[in-house]
Design a protein around this motif. Structure first.
Motif, PDB file in Angstrom:
ATOM      1  N   GLU A   1      36.307  11.587  28.569  1.00 28.43           N
ATOM      2  CA  GLU A   1      36.686  11.314  29.950  1.00 28.43           C
ATOM      3  C   GLU A   1      38.197  11.347  30.174  1.00 28.43           C
ATOM      4  OE1 GLU A   1      37.209   7.441  27.879  1.00 28.43           O
ATOM      5  OE2 GLU A   1      35.902   9.170  27.727  1.00 28.43           O
ATOM      6  N   CYS A   2      38.975  11.446  29.116  1.00 31.85           N
ATOM      7  CA  CYS A   2      40.429  11.384  29.241  1.00 31.85           C
ATOM      8  C   CYS A   2      41.020  12.759  29.563  1.00 31.85           C
ATOM      9  CB  CYS A   2      41.054  10.854  27.957  1.00 31.85           C
ATOM     10  SG  CYS A   2      40.833   9.075  27.735  1.00 31.85           S
TER      11      CYS A   2
ATOM     12  N   LEU B   1      45.289  12.066  26.595  1.00 30.13           N
ATOM     13  CA  LEU B   1      45.055  12.351  25.180  1.00 30.13           C
ATOM     14  C   LEU B   1      46.375  12.543  24.432  1.00 30.13           C
ATOM     15  CD1 LEU B   1      42.029  14.806  25.447  1.00 30.13           C
ATOM     16  CD2 LEU B   1      41.983  12.446  24.612  1.00 30.13           C
TER      17      LEU B   1
ATOM     18  N   GLN C   1      36.183  11.820  20.893  1.00 26.39           N
ATOM     19  CA  GLN C   1      35.949  10.397  21.113  1.00 26.39           C
ATOM     20  C   GLN C   1      36.122   9.979  22.571  1.00 26.39           C
ATOM     21  OE1 GLN C   1      34.861   8.649  18.641  1.00 26.39           O
ATOM     22  NE2 GLN C   1      35.039   6.506  19.274  1.00 26.39           N
ATOM     23  N   TYR C   2      37.016  10.666  23.282  1.00 24.12           N
ATOM     24  CA  TYR C   2      37.332  10.274  24.658  1.00 24.12           C
ATOM     25  C   TYR C   2      37.166  11.468  25.611  1.00 24.12           C
ATOM     26  CZ  TYR C   2      39.354   6.281  22.252  1.00 24.12           C
ATOM     27  OH  TYR C   2      39.532   5.179  21.456  1.00 24.12           O
TER      28      TYR C   2
ATOM     29  N   LEU D   1      40.352  12.583  18.877  1.00 25.69           N
ATOM     30  CA  LEU D   1      40.511  12.008  20.214  1.00 25.69           C
ATOM     31  C   LEU D   1      39.765  12.832  21.264  1.00 25.69           C
ATOM     32  CD1 LEU D   1      44.285  11.019  20.072  1.00 25.69           C
ATOM     33  CD2 LEU D   1      42.324   9.466  20.057  1.00 25.69           C
TER      34      LEU D   1
ATOM     35  N   GLU E   1      42.813   2.512  23.161  1.00 30.62           N
ATOM     36  CA  GLU E   1      41.876   2.797  24.237  1.00 30.62           C
ATOM     37  C   GLU E   1      42.661   3.316  25.444  1.00 30.62           C
ATOM     38  OE1 GLU E   1      38.733   2.742  23.915  1.00 30.62           O
ATOM     39  OE2 GLU E   1      38.582   1.689  21.980  1.00 30.62           O
ATOM     40  N   ARG E   2      41.943   3.813  26.409  1.00 32.76           N
ATOM     41  CA  ARG E   2      42.591   4.412  27.581  1.00 32.76           C
ATOM     42  C   ARG E   2      43.545   3.436  28.262  1.00 32.76           C
ATOM     43  NH1 ARG E   2      39.257   7.627  32.311  1.00 32.76           N
ATOM     44  NH2 ARG E   2      41.044   8.640  33.287  1.00 32.76           N
TER      45      ARG E   2
END
Length: 237
Positions: A75-76, A81, A72-73, A69, A161-162
């Motif tokens: 921006e989170c 997360l 992959q993300y 995670l 997803e977010r």
């Protein structure tokens, strides 16, 4: 220490290892991961059960899913997360993945546990899924375990997803009733079950002293979230 495996059991485990895409150097680890404590209690020989591997697999799962995670993300936030990981590794998800792999049909269970539907019991499947991760880690190391976890969670990640992060039900409950004066929300721990490494907590939420919902989780925070979700469902419906 490796233990002896019958010819029939070995053949079944080889089929399973091919199905999950992992080649084991020590097949007895996979056998141990799929041996319930009830079977060991009834066995005449010293067959190891899967609780220790489940303990290890739980930690590997958390690190592997967190690593995925994080990459992959980018921006989170940390909070986002954390919620995404919680959605990925919750009990229901792990049991569903175990069913997809048909782990229940490979579980060795005591007679009573088998008779009572233990092969499809959520807790047994969740523990077996984590124990298999522990077995993969011990047999093949971190990279093999990380690859295995990523492959198993791939289909679930698509739904995390977010904008689909698990809701903070406690906050939602607070917001729902905050406009009412003199209304209190209290979370009360009502029970604990399981060994120290695999606790289950049960919590109920009281609104102005009245019980409105109950929840169970692997942590007190998770149990409180489930209780808040139950209270919201009761209030809204």
């Amino acid at each position: 220490m490796a233990h002896e495996i019958t010819k029939e059991r070995r053949a079944a485990l080889v089929r399973l290892s091919a199905q999950i895409g992992v080649t084991f150097s020590e097949l007895s680890l996979l056998d141990e991961a799929l041996t319930h404590p009830s079977y060991t209690n009834e066995a005449k020989d010293a067959v190891p059960h899967n609780e220790r591997l489940e303990f290890l697999g739980d930690a590997v799962l958390e690190l592997a899913s967190s690593t995925y995670l994080y990459a992959q993300y980018p921006e989170c936030s940390e909070g986002e997360l954390t919620k995404m990981r919680a959605s990925l590794v919750q009990s229901e998800t792990l049991a569903r993945l175990a069913r997809r792999l048909h782990l229940g049909s490979y579980l060795r269970l005591g007679r009573g546990e088998l008779h009572n539907g233990g092969a499809d019991r959520q807790n047994n499947l969740e523990n077996a899924f984590e124990a298999v991760i522990g077995a993969v880690y011990l047999d093949g190391g971190w990279e093999a375990a990380q690859d295995y976890v990523t492959r198993q969670l791939a289909s679930e990640v698509l739904s995390v997803e977010r904008t689909h992060v698990a809701r903070d039900y406690k906050t939602a409950l607070q917001e729902h009733i905050q406009q009412k004066r003199h209304v209190s929300i209290v979370y009360e721990l009502t029970g604990e079950t399981g060994p120290d490494h695999d606790k289950r907590f049960t919590t109920r939420v009281l609104i102005s002293g009245q019980p409105m919902g109950e929840g169970t989780g692997r942590s007190k925070k998770e149990a409180e979230q489930q209780a808040a979700a139950a209270a919201l469902a009761e209030i809204i419906n």
